[in-house]
Design an enzyme around this catalytic site. Sequence first.
Site, PDB file in Angstrom:
ATOM      1  N   ASP A 130       0.827  -1.215   0.000  1.00 56.92           N
ATOM      2  CA  ASP A 130       0.000   0.000   0.000  1.00 56.92           C
ATOM      3  C   ASP A 130       0.859   1.261   0.000  1.00 56.92           C
ATOM      4  O   ASP A 130       1.989   1.246   0.497  1.00 56.92           O
ATOM      5  CB  ASP A 130      -0.919  -0.033   1.239  1.00 56.92           C
ATOM      6  CG  ASP A 130      -2.123   0.881   1.077  1.00 56.92           C
ATOM      7  OD1 ASP A 130      -2.369   1.380  -0.037  1.00 56.92           O
ATOM      8  OD2 ASP A 130      -2.828   1.081   2.084  1.00 56.92           O
TER       9      ASP A 130
ATOM     10  N   ASN B 255       1.232   3.446  -2.893  1.00 57.96           N
ATOM     11  CA  ASN B 255       1.753   3.894  -4.192  1.00 57.96           C
ATOM     12  C   ASN B 255       1.242   5.284  -4.557  1.00 57.96           C
ATOM     13  O   ASN B 255       1.997   6.134  -5.034  1.00 57.96           O
ATOM     14  CB  ASN B 255       1.320   2.926  -5.304  1.00 57.96           C
ATOM     15  CG  ASN B 255       1.951   1.557  -5.177  1.00 57.96           C
ATOM     16  OD1 ASN B 255       2.869   1.369  -4.383  1.00 57.96           O
ATOM     17  ND2 ASN B 255       1.470   0.609  -5.951  1.00 57.96           N
TER      18      ASN B 255
ATOM     19  N   SER C 286      -7.658  -5.399  -5.166  1.00 58.35           N
ATOM     20  CA  SER C 286      -8.741  -5.971  -4.361  1.00 58.35           C
ATOM     21  C   SER C 286     -10.063  -5.913  -5.113  1.00 58.35           C
ATOM     22  O   SER C 286     -10.198  -5.173  -6.104  1.00 58.35           O
ATOM     23  CB  SER C 286      -8.870  -5.202  -3.039  1.00 58.35           C
ATOM     24  OG  SER C 286      -9.533  -3.967  -3.254  1.00 58.35           O
ATOM     25  N   THR C 287     -11.042  -6.662  -4.617  1.00 59.73           N
ATOM     26  CA  THR C 287     -12.374  -6.631  -5.245  1.00 59.73           C
ATOM     27  C   THR C 287     -13.009  -5.249  -5.091  1.00 59.73           C
ATOM     28  O   THR C 287     -13.979  -4.933  -5.778  1.00 59.73           O
ATOM     29  CB  THR C 287     -13.306  -7.701  -4.618  1.00 59.73           C
ATOM     30  OG1 THR C 287     -13.196  -7.635  -3.187  1.00 59.73           O
ATOM     31  CG2 THR C 287     -12.956  -9.096  -5.083  1.00 59.73           C
TER      32      THR C 287
ATOM     33  N   HIS D 247       2.320   3.497  -8.951  1.00 58.16           N
ATOM     34  CA  HIS D 247       2.152   2.065  -9.263  1.00 58.16           C
ATOM     35  C   HIS D 247       3.350   1.547 -10.068  1.00 58.16           C
ATOM     36  O   HIS D 247       3.826   0.440  -9.856  1.00 58.16           O
ATOM     37  CB  HIS D 247       0.853   1.835 -10.044  1.00 58.16           C
ATOM     38  CG  HIS D 247      -0.382   2.187  -9.266  1.00 58.16           C
ATOM     39  ND1 HIS D 247      -0.556   1.813  -7.953  1.00 58.16           N
ATOM     40  CD2 HIS D 247      -1.498   2.880  -9.605  1.00 58.16           C
ATOM     41  CE1 HIS D 247      -1.724   2.264  -7.521  1.00 58.16           C
ATOM     42  NE2 HIS D 247      -2.317   2.915  -8.498  1.00 58.16           N
TER      43      HIS D 247
ATOM     44  N   ARG E  59       1.937  -4.836   6.226  1.00 61.97           N
ATOM     45  CA  ARG E  59       1.238  -3.803   5.463  1.00 61.97           C
ATOM     46  C   ARG E  59       2.068  -2.529   5.497  1.00 61.97           C
ATOM     47  O   ARG E  59       2.459  -2.074   6.570  1.00 61.97           O
ATOM     48  CB  ARG E  59      -0.174  -3.523   5.990  1.00 61.97           C
ATOM     49  CG  ARG E  59      -0.893  -2.485   5.117  1.00 61.97           C
ATOM     50  CD  ARG E  59      -2.359  -2.326   5.407  1.00 61.97           C
ATOM     51  NE  ARG E  59      -2.970  -1.447   4.406  1.00 61.97           N
ATOM     52  CZ  ARG E  59      -4.237  -1.494   4.021  1.00 61.97           C
ATOM     53  NH1 ARG E  59      -5.058  -2.377   4.542  1.00 61.97           N
ATOM     54  NH2 ARG E  59      -4.704  -0.650   3.106  1.00 61.97           N
TER      55      ARG E  59
ATOM     56  N   ASN F 228     -11.095  -2.428  -5.414  1.00 61.60           N
ATOM     57  CA  ASN F 228     -10.314  -1.451  -6.177  1.00 61.60           C
ATOM     58  C   ASN F 228     -10.953  -1.071  -7.522  1.00 61.60           C
ATOM     59  O   ASN F 228     -10.526  -0.109  -8.168  1.00 61.60           O
ATOM     60  CB  ASN F 228      -8.879  -1.956  -6.396  1.00 61.60           C
ATOM     61  CG  ASN F 228      -8.017  -1.896  -5.147  1.00 61.60           C
ATOM     62  OD1 ASN F 228      -7.126  -2.716  -4.939  1.00 61.60           O
ATOM     63  ND2 ASN F 228      -8.271  -0.914  -4.281  1.00 61.60           N
TER      64      ASN F 228
ATOM     65  N   ARG G  47      -0.975   9.393  -9.744  1.00 63.64           N
ATOM     66  CA  ARG G  47      -0.995   8.161  -8.944  1.00 63.64           C
ATOM     67  C   ARG G  47      -0.339   6.970  -9.656  1.00 63.64           C
ATOM     68  O   ARG G  47       0.355   6.171  -9.036  1.00 63.64           O
ATOM     69  CB  ARG G  47      -2.443   7.803  -8.575  1.00 63.64           C
ATOM     70  CG  ARG G  47      -3.087   8.753  -7.576  1.00 63.64           C
ATOM     71  CD  ARG G  47      -4.529   8.316  -7.289  1.00 63.64           C
ATOM     72  NE  ARG G  47      -4.592   6.925  -6.862  1.00 63.64           N
ATOM     73  CZ  ARG G  47      -4.366   6.509  -5.619  1.00 63.64           C
ATOM     74  NH1 ARG G  47      -4.098   7.383  -4.674  1.00 63.64           N
ATOM     75  NH2 ARG G  47      -4.443   5.230  -5.339  1.00 63.64           N
TER      76      ARG G  47
END
Length: 254
Positions: A34, A36, A79-80, A51, A202, A82, A47
């Site tokens: 997490d 980025n 993730s589902t 990445h 994390r 995102n 952004r």
Amino acid sequence: MIDRFLKNPEERPHQKADTAKSGNIPAHVAIIMDGNGRWAKERGMPRVAGHREGMKTINRIVEKAHLMGIKYITLYAFSTENWKRPKSEVEFLMRMPEKFITKELPSLMENNVKVQMMGSTDLLPAHTLKAVKKAIDDTAGNTGIVMNIAMNYGGRDELVRAVKALGEEVESGSIKAEDISEKDIKAKLFSSNLPDPDLLIRTSGEIRLSNFMLWQLAYSEFWFTDVLWPDFNGEHLEEAVKVFQERKRRYGGV
Ligand code: IPE
Ligand code: IPE
Ligand code: MG
């Protein structure tokens, strides 16, 4: 305090990073990659630049993990939830597997990395799936560290799918509802062939799971750092493992 040293390793009191002991290396490390977006924002960049930079961290960390003797590394890539992000960012993220493979496949082969995917393939664009499948197929014979990429993954989605699959088996009569065990549930998870993570990391200072591996993390050790994913390096991984080695896992016992 620890986080400050992690961000500025030169400020460390002992000059160099603490080195993890050779024994008691976590077999499976799961990472919520997490920060980025914030990394890019801090630099006045879009952004997606974060990445792109974060992608470079992946190879560095997988290589380091392999050297440390970690056997499985699971990386939360998408993730589902995102899908809620701006379309242009989602499109960029869906192009990441192709970019990653084009650039990193030779080094994955060199490091004997075996790629796996965890998540629902339903909504993934064909080009994304094709790239992921190529990585899995090309590295299928590798025997080193397993790199498990969580792509369109959600812990709740995974459990819903497991419940549905078991429900179908109950309906067909191949199993009785009263006989369903933890083992049967595990067998229906995307990660059925992996041991549960020993250590969860994390980055970016967020202290939450964000729907990651809800079943599998039941007894994992958690380690959080303020370091943003593009800045995460081998020393940070060593630090996390060192902290893990100092923890006392009791699993409910004494
Ligand atoms: C993690 O970084 C990568 C993905 C979730 C795909 P973020 O994009 O969440 O970065 P922040 O949290 O906005 O800084
Ligand atoms: C979790 O990060 C998902 C991934 C790292 C792929 P998010 O940035 O999406 O999580 P929230 O929104 O901060 O909970
Ligand atoms: Mg985030």
